[in-house]
Design an enzyme around this catalytic site. Structure first.
Site, mmCIF file in Angstrom:
data_model
loop_
_atom_site.group_PDB
_atom_site.id
_atom_site.type_symbol
_atom_site.label_atom_id
_atom_site.label_comp_id
_atom_site.label_asym_id
_atom_site.label_seq_id
_atom_site.Cartn_x
_atom_site.Cartn_y
_atom_site.Cartn_z
ATOM 1 N N LYS A 49 -21.124 7.005 -24.115
ATOM 2 C CA LYS A 49 -21.313 8.197 -23.285
ATOM 3 C C LYS A 49 -21.959 7.776 -21.988
ATOM 4 C CE LYS A 49 -20.608 12.641 -24.144
ATOM 5 N NZ LYS A 49 -19.606 13.120 -25.096
ATOM 6 N N THR A 99 -9.479 19.874 -26.924
ATOM 7 C CA THR A 99 -10.747 20.049 -27.639
ATOM 8 C C THR A 99 -10.832 21.460 -28.223
ATOM 9 O OG1 THR A 99 -11.708 18.561 -25.997
ATOM 10 C CG2 THR A 99 -13.235 19.629 -27.507
ATOM 11 N N LYS A 159 -15.849 4.793 -26.500
ATOM 12 C CA LYS A 159 -15.088 5.908 -25.923
ATOM 13 C C LYS A 159 -16.000 7.109 -25.807
ATOM 14 C CE LYS A 159 -11.218 7.812 -24.578
ATOM 15 N NZ LYS A 159 -11.963 8.313 -23.406
ATOM 16 N N LYS A 205 -17.490 10.566 -34.327
ATOM 17 C CA LYS A 205 -16.338 11.424 -34.031
ATOM 18 C C LYS A 205 -15.028 10.627 -34.138
ATOM 19 C CE LYS A 205 -17.267 14.135 -30.559
ATOM 20 N NZ LYS A 205 -17.366 14.897 -29.307
ATOM 21 N N ASN A 244 -14.125 24.568 -20.434
ATOM 22 C CA ASN A 244 -12.788 24.231 -20.921
ATOM 23 C C ASN A 244 -12.658 24.368 -22.442
ATOM 24 O OD1 ASN A 244 -11.004 21.690 -21.932
ATOM 25 N ND2 ASN A 244 -10.098 22.750 -20.198
HETATM 26 N N1 GLU Z 1 -16.212 14.351 -23.786
HETATM 27 C C1 GLU Z 1 -15.400 14.606 -24.936
HETATM 28 C C2 GLU Z 1 -16.202 14.508 -26.208
HETATM 29 O O1 GLU Z 1 -17.411 14.637 -26.225
HETATM 30 C C3 GLU Z 1 -14.167 13.731 -24.947
HETATM 31 C C4 GLU Z 1 -14.425 12.287 -24.942
HETATM 32 C C5 GLU Z 1 -13.176 11.465 -24.693
HETATM 33 O O2 GLU Z 1 -12.107 12.024 -24.549
HETATM 34 O O3 GLU Z 1 -13.336 10.260 -24.645
HETATM 35 O O4 GLU Z 1 -15.651 14.387 -27.263
#
Ligand code: GLU
Length: 428
Positions: A107, A191, A71, A95, A222
């Site tokens: 990613k 976030t 993810k 995370k 954002n």
């Molecule tokens: N891009 C965000 C992060 O770095 C969200 C990733 C997601 O929602 O999968 O946490």
């Protein structure tokens, strides 16, 4: 991005190695977890509006999927590097593990500057990205989301292309979609709000009244905007915001010692977070150099932009008054700056805990898509607050108990969870 000689992947591996030593991680687990499990590097030919064809370089890196599908976001940036994406994929694993959601880490990125692409070119780029990767991601394998300079619209084009290729509806393929098109209420706030839920809890344990605090913010995308909105609604005062000006190709810090009106500021920024200088000055802001945000005489620093911002050099400018650093961005602090933060006993809320609200809400989005039943905003935010608050206290308590730096405590929890998953699966 890789800035000069700075390599975020080396930072991610150094952080990991230090904690692997601390917990005595077996060699096989260490070798598995200190690098990505899978990488896809590909080219994306895009027909441009002028009739030419441009070739873009795209990447998707899956660091680990033992606890669930990989993810993480997809970034569009002209200075994107493979090592940056590797580091970010790795941080996604930790995370998801630290907030205990059943997902792994991944990613993606495309080397491009969306400022220079028309809407139609961006759509073709998104569809091209999916065509190259269609067999290697999806709801049960790897689930992308928005990140630096990508939006819900980009995600929707990607989902549409995926569904066209696979012939069906797969709303759990991608998160961060627009509300009404499989997106979750609260995702755009998640976030930034998550950052402030952890800050609120940190200030409680430090016995500091949030309404008496001041903060300086780096970034006004954002994450930063919603962090600023919630922080000020809890009574805090933002005195400085630094952000990139895409017209002048440099950053500025906007300062108002009486406090910046965040609602007004949000109205004068563009889709990429560039604030209109003239309007900000008319609103009462002083215009200072971009790096001045870190030197402000405030209680809280909120780096919510990019990696490699708190280094020994910039640390030297941090005021003695700063009590908390809240890492809204991924990887803003280098390992040598961590040593200085520790020595000065500044309370750090580490990135992969602090900014985990986005992916937590992405997980809620997937759950809602699978049920085809969508929750109210209150329900989403309540569940988000619970997850973030629980994760914060688990990390804080471990740090207190074992005398650990907050980043290391978060790593201990996350690495142990992922290590257990790879062992239980029999991978090592
Ligand atoms: N891009 C965000 C992060 O770095 C969200 C990733 C997601 O929602 O999968 O946490």
């Amino acid at each position: 991005m890789g800035q000069g000689s700075y390599n975020p992947y080396e930072t991610a591996q150094t952080q990991f190695d230090n904690v692997a030593d601390l917990i005595g991680l077996e060699d096989s687990v260490r070798q598995l977890l200190r690098q990505p499990i899978r990488e896809f590097h590909f080219t994306i030919p895009v027909k441009m509006d002028d009739g030419s064809t441009k070739i873009f370089n795209g990447y998707r890196i899956q660091h680990n999927d033992a606890r669930g599908p990989a993810k993480g976001g997809i970034r569009f940036h002209p200075l994107e590097t493979v090592d940056t994406i590797r580091a970010l994929a790795m941080w996604m694993t930790w995370k998801c593990a630290v907030v205990d959601i059943p997902l792994g880490g991944g990613k993606g990125g495309v080397i491009c500057d969306p400022h220079n692409l028309s809407k139609a070119e961006q759509e073709r780029l998104c569809r091209g990205y999916v065509r190259q990767l269609a067999k290697n991601f999806g709801p049960y394998a790897d689930v992308p989301a928005p990140d630096v300079m990508t939006s819900g619209q980009h995600m929707l084009w990607m989902m549409d292309e995926y569904e066209a290729i696979h012939g069906g509806h797969y709303p759990g393929t991608i998160t961060g979609k627009p509300v009404g098109m499989g997106g979750s209420l609260g995702r755009k706030e998640a976030t930034g709000y998550g950052v402030i839920y952890t800050l609120r809890e940190a200030l409680k344990v430090l016995n500091i009244d949030i309404s008496k605090t001041t903060a300086s913010l780096q970034g006004f995308g954002n994450v930063a905007e919603y962090a600023a909105r919630l922080y000020t609604s809890l009574g805090g005062t933002i005195v400085a915001i630094s952000c990139w000006d895409n017209n002048d190709k440099k950053a500025y810090t906007f300062r108002n010692l009486k406090g910046i009106d965040i609602e007004q500021m949000a109205q004068i920024k563009d889709a990429f977070g560039t604030i209109d200088k003239e309007k900000a000055v008319a609103m009462g802001c002083e215009l200072l150099p971009g790096d001045e945000w870190i030197a402000q005489d405030v209680d809280i620093l909120l780096p919510c932009a990019l990696e490699n911002q708190i280094t020994p050099e910039t640390f030297a400018k941090i005021s003695d008054r700063v009590k908390v650093i809240c890492e809204g961005a991924n990887g803003p602090t280098t390992p040598d700056a961590d040593e200085l933060i520790k020595a000065r006993k500044i309370y750090l809320i580490p990135d992969f805990l602090c900014n985990a609200g986005g992916v937590t809400c992405s997980y809620f989005e997937q759950v809602q898509c699978n049920m085809n039943y969508f929750w109210s905003l209150e329900e989403v935010l309540e569940k988000l607050d619970y997850k973030m608050t629980t994760a914060f206290h688990a990390v804080h308590n471990l740090a207190q108990e074992k005398g650990l730096y907050m980043r290391d405590a978060a790593y201990v929890i996350a690495i142990n969870r992922v290590a257990e998953a790879v062992k239980l699966r029999g991978w090592v």
